[in-house]
Structure formats: structure tokens, C-alpha cells
Design an enzyme around this catalytic site. Structure first.
Site, PDB file in Angstrom:
ATOM      1  N   ARG A  32       0.474  -1.192  -0.437  1.00  0.00           N
ATOM      2  CA  ARG A  32      -0.072  -0.102  -0.089  1.00  0.00           C
ATOM      3  C   ARG A  32       0.639   0.747  -0.629  1.00  0.00           C
ATOM      4  O   ARG A  32       0.396   2.142  -0.452  1.00  0.00           O
ATOM      5  CB  ARG A  32      -1.424  -0.043   1.518  1.00  0.00           C
ATOM      6  CG  ARG A  32      -2.141  -0.931   1.425  1.00  0.00           C
ATOM      7  CD  ARG A  32      -2.737  -1.251   2.457  1.00  0.00           C
ATOM      8  NE  ARG A  32      -2.547  -1.317   3.647  1.00  0.00           N
ATOM      9  CZ  ARG A  32      -2.675  -0.926   4.571  1.00  0.00           C
ATOM     10  NH1 ARG A  32      -3.630  -0.056   4.447  1.00  0.00           N
ATOM     11  NH2 ARG A  32      -1.915  -1.478   5.554  1.00  0.00           N
ATOM     12  N   ASN A  50      -6.188  -2.278   2.078  1.00  0.00           N
ATOM     13  CA  ASN A  50      -6.724  -4.113   2.844  1.00  0.00           C
ATOM     14  C   ASN A  50      -8.260  -4.092   2.803  1.00  0.00           C
ATOM     15  O   ASN A  50      -8.769  -3.824   3.749  1.00  0.00           O
ATOM     16  CB  ASN A  50      -6.111  -4.426   4.324  1.00  0.00           C
ATOM     17  CG  ASN A  50      -3.888  -4.347   3.925  1.00  0.00           C
ATOM     18  OD1 ASN A  50      -3.907  -3.823   3.089  1.00  0.00           O
ATOM     19  ND2 ASN A  50      -3.821  -4.222   5.037  1.00  0.00           N
TER      20      ASN A  50
END
Length: 103
Positions: A32, A50
Site C-alpha cells: 500500500r 487492505n
């Protein structure tokens, strides 16, 4: 105007919204953070989140050419972890706020 972050991606083009789902070993490996860094380099707004099933959802808005470049990078094999596949959906922009968030 040289030096502007969006110039390389074609800021004069159509604005788009990309939603992509990356699967593989993409959680807990800096994925990320890496997506956020690439998106900001391209001048995109959005988020990387997520999901419970182990995927990461990437939402990016900005010039379509820049969104397409981010998609290429997601599939390109240079991201942390191991991306085994990326699904995508294109839609009209919804006006993501400025910046790019990791969630």
C-alpha cells in the site's frame, strides 16, 4: 510547463476513476505504501485499502493516462510482495479528495 507532476501523464486528457483489486502476497509487505508513492508521483488522488480476503483495493482518480500507468505498474512486477493478478473497473470520477490514503 515542465516539472509539473501530471505533465508526463497527459493532464489534458480525460479524467477517470480506476478501481483495481490486486491479489497475491500484497498485505504486510509495504504494498500500500508503494502504491501511494506511485500514485502521488502520477498526480492521482485516492486510496489503497487492505481487504479481509487478502487483496488490496486501489482507487485512483485523475487523468486517464496516469491511471492507466498506475495499472501498468501494479501489473509490472516491481511492487513489494508478489502480485499474482489485478482486476480492474473503470468508472466516472466521483471527486476523490486531494492526496492518496493508505487504509
Amino acid at each position: 510547463m515542465t516539472g509539473e507532476p501530471r505533465a508526463a501523464g497527459g493532464a489534458d486528457g480525460e479524467t477517470a476513476r480506476l478501481t483495481a483489486w490486486a491479489r497475491g502476497r500484497v498485505q504486510g509487505v509495504g504494498f500500500r505504501w508503494w502504491v501511494r508513492a506511485r500514485a502521488l508521483e502520477l498526480g492521482l488522488a485516492g486510496s489503497a485499502t487492505n481487504l479481509r480476503d487478502g487483496r488490496v483495493e486501489v482507487v485512483a482518480e485523475g487523468p486517464r493516462a496516469c491511471c492507466e500507468r498506475l495499472l501498468e505498474l501494479l501489473r509490472g512486477g516491481t511492487a513489494p510482495g508478489e502480485v499474482t493478478g489485478v482486476a480492474e473497473r473503470w468508472s466516472e470520477p466521483r471527486g476523490e479528495g486531494p492526496g492518496f490514503q493508505e487504509r
